[in-house]
Design a protein around this motif. Structure first.
Motif, mmCIF file in Angstrom:
data_model
loop_
_atom_site.group_PDB
_atom_site.id
_atom_site.type_symbol
_atom_site.label_atom_id
_atom_site.label_comp_id
_atom_site.label_asym_id
_atom_site.label_seq_id
_atom_site.Cartn_x
_atom_site.Cartn_y
_atom_site.Cartn_z
ATOM 1 N N THR A 139 0.816 -1.218 0.000
ATOM 2 C CA THR A 139 0.000 0.000 0.000
ATOM 3 C C THR A 139 0.853 1.273 0.000
ATOM 4 O O THR A 139 0.410 2.297 -0.509
ATOM 5 C CB THR A 139 -0.977 0.009 1.187
ATOM 6 O OG1 THR A 139 -0.228 -0.163 2.386
ATOM 7 C CG2 THR A 139 -1.996 -1.093 1.052
ATOM 8 N N ASP A 140 2.076 1.213 0.544
ATOM 9 C CA ASP A 140 2.883 2.442 0.481
ATOM 10 C C ASP A 140 3.290 2.756 -0.960
ATOM 11 O O ASP A 140 3.353 3.918 -1.365
ATOM 12 C CB ASP A 140 4.078 2.442 1.455
ATOM 13 C CG ASP A 140 4.809 1.126 1.499
ATOM 14 O OD1 ASP A 140 4.421 0.216 0.736
ATOM 15 O OD2 ASP A 140 5.778 1.012 2.270
ATOM 16 N N GLU A 141 3.489 1.721 -1.776
ATOM 17 C CA GLU A 141 3.749 1.945 -3.205
ATOM 18 C C GLU A 141 2.478 2.485 -3.894
ATOM 19 O O GLU A 141 2.558 3.380 -4.741
ATOM 20 C CB GLU A 141 4.236 0.640 -3.866
ATOM 21 C CG GLU A 141 4.294 0.628 -5.395
ATOM 22 C CD GLU A 141 5.262 1.653 -6.022
ATOM 23 O OE1 GLU A 141 6.072 2.250 -5.297
ATOM 24 O OE2 GLU A 141 5.154 1.867 -7.252
ATOM 25 N N CYS A 142 1.308 1.976 -3.515
ATOM 26 C CA CYS A 142 0.044 2.513 -4.075
ATOM 27 C C CYS A 142 -0.080 3.990 -3.744
ATOM 28 O O CYS A 142 -0.418 4.801 -4.628
ATOM 29 C CB CYS A 142 -1.170 1.779 -3.495
ATOM 30 S SG CYS A 142 -1.281 0.068 -4.011
ATOM 31 N N MET A 143 0.187 4.362 -2.500
ATOM 32 C CA MET A 143 0.091 5.771 -2.093
ATOM 33 C C MET A 143 1.087 6.614 -2.883
ATOM 34 O O MET A 143 0.767 7.719 -3.310
ATOM 35 C CB MET A 143 0.350 5.926 -0.586
ATOM 36 C CG MET A 143 -0.814 5.605 0.308
ATOM 37 S SD MET A 143 -2.389 6.377 -0.135
ATOM 38 C CE MET A 143 -2.087 8.098 0.163
ATOM 39 N N ARG A 144 2.290 6.074 -3.083
ATOM 40 C CA ARG A 144 3.306 6.809 -3.846
ATOM 41 C C ARG A 144 2.779 7.108 -5.254
ATOM 42 O O ARG A 144 2.874 8.222 -5.758
ATOM 43 C CB ARG A 144 4.600 5.978 -3.909
ATOM 44 C CG ARG A 144 5.838 6.769 -4.305
ATOM 45 C CD ARG A 144 6.998 5.871 -4.711
ATOM 46 N NE ARG A 144 6.701 5.016 -5.871
ATOM 47 C CZ ARG A 144 6.552 5.439 -7.118
ATOM 48 N NH1 ARG A 144 6.698 6.711 -7.407
ATOM 49 N NH2 ARG A 144 6.260 4.601 -8.093
ATOM 50 N N ARG A 145 2.174 6.099 -5.867
ATOM 51 C CA ARG A 145 1.638 6.291 -7.221
ATOM 52 C C ARG A 145 0.488 7.297 -7.218
ATOM 53 O O ARG A 145 0.377 8.123 -8.123
ATOM 54 C CB ARG A 145 1.135 4.956 -7.787
ATOM 55 C CG ARG A 145 2.252 3.953 -8.047
ATOM 56 C CD ARG A 145 1.664 2.679 -8.629
ATOM 57 N NE ARG A 145 2.630 1.588 -8.667
ATOM 58 C CZ ARG A 145 2.333 0.356 -9.033
ATOM 59 N NH1 ARG A 145 1.107 0.045 -9.389
ATOM 60 N NH2 ARG A 145 3.267 -0.577 -9.049
ATOM 61 N N VAL A 147 -0.129 9.783 -5.059
ATOM 62 C CA VAL A 147 0.365 11.141 -4.793
ATOM 63 C C VAL A 147 1.100 11.686 -6.017
ATOM 64 O O VAL A 147 0.964 12.852 -6.380
ATOM 65 C CB VAL A 147 1.258 11.154 -3.529
ATOM 66 C CG1 VAL A 147 1.966 12.483 -3.360
ATOM 67 C CG2 VAL A 147 0.417 10.832 -2.301
ATOM 68 N N ALA A 148 1.833 10.825 -6.709
ATOM 69 C CA ALA A 148 2.591 11.265 -7.884
ATOM 70 C C ALA A 148 1.673 11.638 -9.043
ATOM 71 O O ALA A 148 2.042 12.436 -9.894
ATOM 72 C CB ALA A 148 3.558 10.163 -8.317
ATOM 73 N N ASN A 149 0.469 11.077 -9.061
ATOM 74 C CA ASN A 149 -0.343 11.229 -10.266
ATOM 75 C C ASN A 149 -1.658 11.966 -10.107
ATOM 76 O O ASN A 149 -2.368 12.163 -11.064
ATOM 77 C CB ASN A 149 -0.621 9.840 -10.861
ATOM 78 C CG ASN A 149 0.660 9.209 -11.337
ATOM 79 O OD1 ASN A 149 1.262 9.698 -12.278
ATOM 80 N ND2 ASN A 149 1.106 8.168 -10.663
ATOM 81 N N ASN A 159 -2.829 5.729 3.481
ATOM 82 C CA ASN A 159 -2.108 4.457 3.575
ATOM 83 C C ASN A 159 -2.733 3.556 4.636
ATOM 84 O O ASN A 159 -2.902 2.350 4.428
ATOM 85 C CB ASN A 159 -0.627 4.710 3.871
ATOM 86 C CG ASN A 159 0.207 3.455 3.662
ATOM 87 O OD1 ASN A 159 -0.162 2.585 2.873
ATOM 88 N ND2 ASN A 159 1.304 3.343 4.372
ATOM 89 N N ASN A 188 3.665 -5.286 -8.202
ATOM 90 C CA ASN A 188 4.755 -4.377 -7.833
ATOM 91 C C ASN A 188 5.963 -4.600 -8.743
ATOM 92 O O ASN A 188 7.047 -4.988 -8.286
ATOM 93 C CB ASN A 188 5.126 -4.607 -6.360
ATOM 94 C CG ASN A 188 6.011 -3.493 -5.822
ATOM 95 O OD1 ASN A 188 6.106 -2.431 -6.425
ATOM 96 N ND2 ASN A 188 6.654 -3.761 -4.693
#
Ligand code: ADP
Ligand code: TYD
Length: 207
Positions: A139-145, A147-149, A159, A188
């Motif tokens: 989920t931290d990678e999901c949040m990164r995506r 926020v980036a987009n 998160n 991932n």
């Protein structure tokens, strides 16, 4: 061998499931299938109301929200314009970006998951996916995506909440493992690698 199938793509927000649903639809079409790519919440009346609730411009309590998602799903299946039951009968392969496991995972955070599953039994009876594909991403990678987009996170996009949603997906898959076809794909990694794995699984259905 089946000529047309119904596939649901599932995952937390930011897992890349919309990207994968599109790529799968393209691959299916390139392989000669007539494809109907669709999503929930829909862009019909009830789905639009739900999007306003998710944005925060309309208010409803969590039990009502779960009920509205069920109503949107029934309308998605049964409406006379482009309802999925009709699409399947007409020979389309239907790919939906989210279906009832999204309800189990997201509403199960707030209301009894067994109640949500029981409410959605009619949908399973009307149209059960030949495959539920879970695109699994930390989920931290999901949040990164996300926020980036995106400019604004929606109602469920923190998160902490996405972690609960991911846990609930896994819990729901456990509860329904004897009744549903469930495939988990590691999301991932590179978009094309995820797409290749999903295609491997889906093309097995069509052999
Ligand atoms: P979802 O529908 O699950 O919310 P999207 O498909 O909209 O996810 O993807 C969210 C964002 O992450 C998009 O900007 C997309 O381009 C990007 N993305 C999708 N898949 C990957 C991937 N495998 N690796 C890195 N970024 C990705
Ligand atoms: P979606 O547009 O797929 O968002 P994303 O691309 O960010 O994944 O879905 C919107 C939101 O609706 C998402 O946060 C999950 C939620 N949702 C539910 O809460 N219950 C449901 O039954 C469905 C289908 C979606």
């Amino acid at each position: 061998m089946k000529s047309n199938v119904f596939i649901a793509i599932e995952g937390t927000d930011g897992s890349g499931k919309s990207t994968q649903a599109k790529l799968l639809a393209e691959k299916m079409s390139a392989n000669g299938h007539r494809v109907h790519l669709t999503f929930e919440p829909t862009n019909r009346k009830i789905g639009s109301l739900l999007r306003n609730i998710l944005k925060g411009t309309e208010k409803a309590d969590q039990t009502t929200i779960a009920g509205l998602f069920l109503a949107d799903r029934l309308d998605h299946l049964l409406n006379e314009d482009d309802g999925l039951v009709k699409k399947m009968a007409d020979g389309y392969t239907v790919i939906t970006d989210r279906y009832y496991f999204s309800s189990y995972a997201y509403h199960g955070v707030y209301v009894d998951m067994d109640w949500v599953i029981a409410c959605n039994e009619m949908c399973a009876r009307i149209l059960k996916p030949d495959m539920n594909i879970f695109v699994d991403v930390p989920t931290d990678e999901c949040m990164r995506r996300i926020v980036a987009n995106r400019e604004n996170a929606e109602l469920y996009e923190t998160n902490e909440n996405l972690k609960k949603v991911r846990d609930n997906y896994i819990k729901a898959f456990g509860k329904l493992k004897d009744k549903e076809q469930i495939v988990t794909i590691n999301g991932n990694r590179q978009i094309d690698d995820v797409a290749t794995k999903i295609w491997e699984k889906c093309s097995e259905l069509l052999k």
